[in-house]
Design a protein around this motif. Structure first.
Motif, short mmCIF file in Angstrom:
data_model
loop_
_atom_site.label_atom_id
_atom_site.label_comp_id
_atom_site.label_asym_id
_atom_site.label_seq_id
_atom_site.Cartn_x
_atom_site.Cartn_y
_atom_site.Cartn_z
N PRO A 169 25.99 -1.42 -6.28
CA PRO A 169 25.25 -0.62 -5.30
C PRO A 169 23.75 -0.56 -5.65
N ALA A 170 22.94 -0.55 -4.61
CA ALA A 170 21.50 -0.61 -4.80
C ALA A 170 20.98 0.51 -5.70
N GLU A 171 21.50 1.71 -5.52
CA GLU A 171 21.00 2.84 -6.31
C GLU A 171 21.28 2.66 -7.80
N ILE A 172 22.41 2.05 -8.13
CA ILE A 172 22.73 1.79 -9.53
C ILE A 172 21.80 0.71 -10.08
N ALA A 173 21.54 -0.31 -9.28
CA ALA A 173 20.61 -1.37 -9.70
C ALA A 173 19.21 -0.80 -9.91
N VAL A 174 18.80 0.09 -9.02
CA VAL A 174 17.48 0.72 -9.18
C VAL A 174 17.43 1.52 -10.48
N ALA A 175 18.47 2.31 -10.74
CA ALA A 175 18.51 3.13 -11.95
C ALA A 175 18.45 2.28 -13.21
N ALA A 176 19.06 1.08 -13.16
CA ALA A 176 19.10 0.21 -14.33
C ALA A 176 17.81 -0.57 -14.54
N ILE A 177 17.19 -1.01 -13.46
CA ILE A 177 16.07 -1.96 -13.55
C ILE A 177 14.71 -1.29 -13.48
N ALA A 178 14.59 -0.22 -12.69
CA ALA A 178 13.29 0.42 -12.47
C ALA A 178 12.60 0.85 -13.77
N PRO A 179 13.31 1.42 -14.76
CA PRO A 179 12.61 1.81 -15.98
C PRO A 179 11.93 0.64 -16.70
N THR A 180 12.55 -0.55 -16.63
CA THR A 180 11.93 -1.72 -17.25
C THR A 180 10.67 -2.12 -16.51
N VAL A 181 10.72 -2.10 -15.18
CA VAL A 181 9.54 -2.42 -14.38
C VAL A 181 8.43 -1.41 -14.64
N GLN A 182 8.81 -0.13 -14.74
CA GLN A 182 7.83 0.91 -15.02
C GLN A 182 7.17 0.68 -16.39
N PRO B 37 0.81 -1.22 0.00
CA PRO B 37 0.00 0.00 0.00
C PRO B 37 0.84 1.27 0.00
N GLN B 38 1.99 1.24 0.67
CA GLN B 38 2.87 2.41 0.66
C GLN B 38 3.48 2.62 -0.72
N ILE B 39 3.78 1.52 -1.41
CA ILE B 39 4.41 1.62 -2.72
C ILE B 39 3.43 2.14 -3.77
N VAL B 40 2.19 1.65 -3.74
CA VAL B 40 1.22 2.04 -4.76
C VAL B 40 0.51 3.34 -4.43
N ALA B 41 0.67 3.83 -3.19
CA ALA B 41 -0.04 5.05 -2.78
C ALA B 41 0.35 6.24 -3.65
N GLY B 42 1.56 6.24 -4.16
CA GLY B 42 2.00 7.36 -4.99
C GLY B 42 1.48 7.31 -6.41
N GLY B 43 0.70 6.30 -6.74
CA GLY B 43 0.14 6.19 -8.07
C GLY B 43 1.11 5.56 -9.06
N SER B 44 0.74 5.64 -10.34
CA SER B 44 1.51 4.98 -11.38
C SER B 44 2.88 5.62 -11.61
N ASP B 45 2.96 6.94 -11.48
CA ASP B 45 4.24 7.62 -11.71
C ASP B 45 5.27 7.19 -10.68
N GLY B 46 6.38 6.67 -11.14
CA GLY B 46 7.46 6.28 -10.24
C GLY B 46 7.24 4.96 -9.54
N ILE B 47 6.20 4.18 -9.90
CA ILE B 47 5.92 2.93 -9.21
C ILE B 47 7.05 1.92 -9.43
N GLY B 48 7.66 1.93 -10.62
CA GLY B 48 8.76 1.01 -10.89
C GLY B 48 9.94 1.25 -9.97
N GLU B 49 10.28 2.53 -9.78
CA GLU B 49 11.40 2.85 -8.89
C GLU B 49 11.09 2.47 -7.45
N ARG B 50 9.89 2.74 -7.00
CA ARG B 50 9.53 2.40 -5.61
C ARG B 50 9.54 0.89 -5.39
N LEU B 51 9.05 0.15 -6.37
CA LEU B 51 9.03 -1.31 -6.25
C LEU B 51 10.45 -1.87 -6.15
N VAL B 52 11.30 -1.47 -7.07
CA VAL B 52 12.66 -2.03 -7.11
C VAL B 52 13.46 -1.59 -5.89
#
Length: 225
Positions: A176-189, A76-91
């Motif tokens: 590093p986690a931030e690099i992994a997020v930057a690489a993977i989150a756009p695909t999830v989004q 619920p915390q992850i999806v509360a922000g809506g569709s924008d940025g959901i991939g980044e929050r999930l990863v």
């Protein structure tokens, strides 16, 4: 003296008996098909005792799976922000959990899924009912597209867990986690909200007017509606 019958008393073995019964029931029937009454009967206890030890059926399922987090609290915390940025929050949330000490339980779970058929069935039901279903409920996704979109997200995250934490493929294992997020989150989004060219047929004028859904050529995942 006659032997007493009825439900078992609350002893240290009772909790394990409930877990064993629940594991069998969930593996055979899935979380939707298994009932607290059936699980209690398999453990030889009163249903009230199952609630006493574990609360809800969802909580009992998490105990059976030994999952290091509770999706009902995190998603619920992850999806509360809506569709924008959901991939980044999930990863980012995914990596935060797996990079913590709790991630050891996740690695053990992955190992059991690979080697045990009932564990694989339980994991599939966990991903569908506890994660994907909650993501669909929290986002404004097309009912015709949601099953495949969320399944693609699952493939990305499960693959990430396998490569980074179980197989420990370098350099991803120590990226590093931030690099992994930057690489993977756009695909999830993109899987969740982006254009998936050639995957979904565009609706015709008649379908748009009537609200009918065009065929996608992909069977919806059970329970993710």
């Amino acid at each position: 003296m006659a032997r007493r019958t009825g439900r078992r008393p609350g002893n240290p073995d009772t909790r394990e008996a409930i877990l064993t019964s629940a594991r069998d029931a969930f593996a055979e029937r899935g979380i939707d098909g298994a009932s607290i009454r059936t699980i209690a009967a398999g453990a030889g206890v009163d249903p009230a005792l199952v609630h006493h030890y574990f609360g809800t059926k969802d909580k009992l399922f998490l105990a059976v799976m030994n999952v290091p987090f509770d999706p009902s609290e995190l998603l619920p915390q992850i999806v509360a922000g809506g569709s924008d940025g959901i991939g980044e929050r999930l990863v980012r949330t995914f990596l935060r959990i797996w990079d913590s000490p709790a991630g050891a339980a996740g690695v053990a779970l992955l190992r059991s899924v690979i080697s045990n058929e009932w564990a694989a069935r339980l994991m599939r039901d966990f991903v569908v009912t506890q994660i994907l279903r909650r993501v669909v409920a929290g986002l404004d996704l097309s009912p015709a597209e949601a099953p495949l979109r969320t399944s693609l997200v699952a493939s990305q995250l499960v693959g990430l867990a396998m490569a980074r934490y179980l197989l420990r493929i370098e350099p991803l294992a120590h990226t590093p986690a931030e690099i992994a997020v930057a690489a993977i989150a756009p695909t999830v989004q993109r899987y969740l909200t982006g254009e998936l060219t050639g995957v979904f047929e565009p609706a015709t004028d008649v379908e748009q007017a009537t609200g009918a859904q065009p065929p996608t050529g992909v069977e919806p995942a059970t329970g993710v509606v």
